[in-house]
Design an enzyme around this catalytic site. Structure first.
Site, mmCIF file in Angstrom:
data_model
loop_
_atom_site.group_PDB
_atom_site.id
_atom_site.type_symbol
_atom_site.label_atom_id
_atom_site.label_comp_id
_atom_site.label_asym_id
_atom_site.label_seq_id
_atom_site.Cartn_x
_atom_site.Cartn_y
_atom_site.Cartn_z
ATOM 1 N N HIS A 66 0.929 -1.517 0.114
ATOM 2 C CA HIS A 66 0.503 -0.032 0.099
ATOM 3 C C HIS A 66 0.808 1.195 -0.039
ATOM 4 C CE1 HIS A 66 1.371 -0.115 4.320
ATOM 5 N NE2 HIS A 66 0.960 0.554 4.268
ATOM 6 N N HIS A 81 1.375 6.853 -0.459
ATOM 7 C CA HIS A 81 0.423 5.621 0.606
ATOM 8 C C HIS A 81 -1.371 5.179 0.295
ATOM 9 C CE1 HIS A 81 -0.415 4.368 4.964
ATOM 10 N NE2 HIS A 81 1.088 4.007 4.856
#
Lengths: 160, 85
Positions: A66, A81
């Protein structure tokens, strides 16, 4: 001899996803809002397509898929992010299309994310994009409101 | 030079949030600060460098601090790791 007053050129970081662009201070996580990880902006995404925000090279993708570390062609280190506390999903819901070392363009599709899965797990989908070596840069303009991933500028910055 | 080793107990390891906090301490230091894990060394003043180590639960890390404020900074990082990771 007047090189030092030469205006530094502005560089762009594009929206990594379709959605609503917000200021980094509005991200509900102090690691981002207090700029502990760096300075930038964020997107509240409306679908799961993720695009590279810059032209550059993928330096690292976390094992949990991620978070992406990308170095731009100008040498700026950019952290993308996806979501807040997404680390707890351990990669579930992420289909990553690239590998470390890949060269990407702003707008290259780099991942597909199952936003519904994030929401089901009570993970906020807000996606910050930040310059991690923030002391070297000044953010000159942040776009707020609706943006198209990979096409619209999220923020502009220059070297200081 | 000051150094210490620590075994990561946090289930998730060093992800973005703790990385940000560790780098914040290191950036304020006059000393050079590095972390070694599984044969790779990271400059703790740089988020990318630390995140690339992919430090996981059970990993042993060695932190090395070298410079004017090495004692103070080493202690600060040790405390952060012990309390959070």
């Amino acid at each position: 001899m007047f090189d030092f007053i030469k205006k530094q050129k502005e560089m762009a970081v594009y929206a990594p996803m379709d959605g609503e662009a917000i200021k980094i201070e509005q991200v509900p996580d102090e690691a981002f809002s207090e700029k502990i990880l760096g300075d930038g902006a964020a997107i509240i995404p409306e679908n799961g397509n993720v695009y590279s925000p810059v032209d550059g090279e993928i330096i690292d993708i976390t094992d949990t898929k991620h978070a992406f570390c990308i170095t731009t062609n100008e040498g700026t280190e950019v952290l993308l992010h996806i979501g807040i506390d997404t680390v707890n999903l351990k990669g579930e819901g992420f289909d990553v299309k690239i590998v470390s070392g890949d060269k990407v363009k702003a707008g290259t599709k780099i991942a597909q994310v199952d936003l519904e899965l994030l929401k089901k797990n009570n993970i906020k989908t807000i996606t910050p994009v930040i310059l991690t070596e923030a002391q070297n840069y000044k953010i000159t303009q942040v776009h707020e409101g609706k943006v198209s991933g990979g096409r619209d500028v999220l923020f502009l910055y220059k070297k200081i | 030079m000051q150094e210490f080793t620590y075994t990561i107990k946090d289930k998730i390891g060093i992800h973005a949030r703790p990385a940000g906090n560790i780098v914040k301490i290191a950036k304020e230091a006059k000393s050079d600060v590095s972390m070694e894990c599984r044969g790779k060394t990271a400059d703790l003043k740089k988020i990318f460098s630390l995140m690339s180590l992919s430090v996981k639960c059970g990993d042993e890390v060695k932190v090395t601090v070298s410079g004017d404020d090495e004692v103070e900074i080493c202690e600060k990082i040790k405390r952060y790791l012990t309390e959070n990771l």
